[in-house]
Every structure is written in structure tokens, then in C-alpha cells.
Scaffold this motif. Sequence first.
Motif, PDB file in Angstrom:
ATOM      1  N   GLY A  11     -23.152 -10.150  69.608  1.00  0.00           N
ATOM      2  CA  GLY A  11     -22.545 -10.576  68.475  1.00  0.00           C
ATOM      3  C   GLY A  11     -23.703 -11.314  67.790  1.00  0.00           C
ATOM      4  O   GLY A  11     -23.826 -11.074  66.558  1.00  0.00           O
ATOM      5  N   ALA A  12     -24.508 -12.029  68.601  1.00  0.00           N
ATOM      6  CA  ALA A  12     -25.659 -12.822  68.009  1.00  0.00           C
ATOM      7  C   ALA A  12     -26.801 -11.756  67.318  1.00  0.00           C
ATOM      8  O   ALA A  12     -27.442 -12.090  66.235  1.00  0.00           O
ATOM      9  CB  ALA A  12     -26.499 -13.711  69.089  1.00  0.00           C
ATOM     10  N   THR A  13     -26.877 -10.578  67.913  1.00  0.00           N
ATOM     11  CA  THR A  13     -27.688  -9.679  67.563  1.00  0.00           C
ATOM     12  C   THR A  13     -27.157  -9.036  66.296  1.00  0.00           C
ATOM     13  O   THR A  13     -27.853  -8.623  65.097  1.00  0.00           O
ATOM     14  CB  THR A  13     -28.010  -8.496  68.586  1.00  0.00           C
ATOM     15  OG1 THR A  13     -28.611  -9.203  69.853  1.00  0.00           O
ATOM     16  CG2 THR A  13     -29.071  -7.631  68.051  1.00  0.00           C
ATOM     17  N   LEU A  14     -25.889  -8.872  66.354  1.00  0.00           N
ATOM     18  CA  LEU A  14     -25.194  -8.178  64.972  1.00  0.00           C
ATOM     19  C   LEU A  14     -25.572  -8.942  63.849  1.00  0.00           C
ATOM     20  O   LEU A  14     -25.862  -8.723  62.777  1.00  0.00           O
ATOM     21  CB  LEU A  14     -23.936  -7.734  65.453  1.00  0.00           C
ATOM     22  CG  LEU A  14     -23.095  -7.311  64.096  1.00  0.00           C
ATOM     23  CD1 LEU A  14     -24.003  -5.898  63.808  1.00  0.00           C
ATOM     24  CD2 LEU A  14     -21.674  -7.091  64.380  1.00  0.00           C
ATOM     25  N   ALA A  15     -25.282 -10.396  64.224  1.00  0.00           N
ATOM     26  CA  ALA A  15     -25.377 -11.574  63.096  1.00  0.00           C
ATOM     27  C   ALA A  15     -26.805 -11.495  62.733  1.00  0.00           C
ATOM     28  O   ALA A  15     -27.051 -11.530  61.450  1.00  0.00           O
ATOM     29  CB  ALA A  15     -24.921 -12.879  63.460  1.00  0.00           C
ATOM     30  N   LEU A  16     -27.833 -11.344  63.436  1.00  0.00           N
ATOM     31  CA  LEU A  16     -29.145 -11.459  62.981  1.00  0.00           C
ATOM     32  C   LEU A  16     -29.595 -10.493  62.260  1.00  0.00           C
ATOM     33  O   LEU A  16     -30.133 -10.343  61.301  1.00  0.00           O
ATOM     34  CB  LEU A  16     -30.153 -11.529  64.280  1.00  0.00           C
ATOM     35  CG  LEU A  16     -31.634 -11.777  64.145  1.00  0.00           C
ATOM     36  CD1 LEU A  16     -32.101 -12.819  63.271  1.00  0.00           C
ATOM     37  CD2 LEU A  16     -32.383 -11.688  65.279  1.00  0.00           C
ATOM     38  N   THR A  18     -27.525  -8.361  60.353  1.00  0.00           N
ATOM     39  CA  THR A  18     -26.914  -8.376  59.337  1.00  0.00           C
ATOM     40  C   THR A  18     -27.728  -9.531  58.184  1.00  0.00           C
ATOM     41  O   THR A  18     -27.707  -9.179  57.042  1.00  0.00           O
ATOM     42  CB  THR A  18     -25.489  -8.982  59.318  1.00  0.00           C
ATOM     43  OG1 THR A  18     -24.840  -8.274  60.401  1.00  0.00           O
ATOM     44  CG2 THR A  18     -24.645  -8.828  58.089  1.00  0.00           C
ATOM     45  N   VAL A  19     -27.958 -10.667  58.661  1.00  0.00           N
ATOM     46  CA  VAL A  19     -28.738 -11.312  57.913  1.00  0.00           C
ATOM     47  C   VAL A  19     -30.124 -10.896  57.376  1.00  0.00           C
ATOM     48  O   VAL A  19     -30.450 -11.087  56.150  1.00  0.00           O
ATOM     49  CB  VAL A  19     -28.957 -12.829  58.455  1.00  0.00           C
ATOM     50  CG1 VAL A  19     -29.950 -13.695  57.985  1.00  0.00           C
ATOM     51  CG2 VAL A  19     -27.795 -13.502  58.793  1.00  0.00           C
ATOM     52  N   ASN A  21     -31.038  -7.870  56.913  1.00  0.00           N
ATOM     53  CA  ASN A  21     -30.777  -6.714  55.977  1.00  0.00           C
ATOM     54  C   ASN A  21     -30.097  -7.109  54.759  1.00  0.00           C
ATOM     55  O   ASN A  21     -30.615  -6.858  53.652  1.00  0.00           O
ATOM     56  CB  ASN A  21     -29.338  -5.637  56.859  1.00  0.00           C
ATOM     57  CG  ASN A  21     -29.361  -4.558  55.831  1.00  0.00           C
ATOM     58  OD1 ASN A  21     -30.187  -4.204  55.168  1.00  0.00           O
ATOM     59  ND2 ASN A  21     -28.152  -3.960  55.875  1.00  0.00           N
TER      60      ASN A  21
END
Length: 67
Positions: A11-16, A18-19, A21
Motif C-alpha cells: 500500500g505504501a509503495t502504491l501510494a508513493l 501514485t504521488v 506519477n
Amino acid sequence: MTVKKIVFVLGATLALVTVANAADLPRRQPVPVYPAEQAPIGKMPIGKSPIGKAPIGKAPGPVAARY
């Protein structure tokens, strides 16, 4: 416990990602505002100032001894 850690890291990797991008997305820039009058072309005093005209770094003339 390990599944919870894996989900949290994903989840943290996906959030990072996304931000990061979203920061790379192009944004529309505002239209520049130009003055009403035409800019003076050819009026800039390039080479008219004494900057760079002093003999800095050049050997001085001969020095005469005063006795």
C-alpha cells in the motif's frame, strides 16, 4: 502478522508511485501577459558599458624606478 506487513508495504509503495506519477503530469501554463506597446528592438546597450574593458590580468607597462 507477515501478511499484514506485506499489505502495508504494498500500500505504501502504491501510494508513493501514485504521488510520483501525479507530480509528472503536465499542467497548463497561464498565457503570458505582454505589454500593450511593442518592445524596443535593437535598443539594448550591449557593449556600451565599461564592464570587461579594464586591463585586468594583462601585464602593466614598464615601471620606472625613482631614485
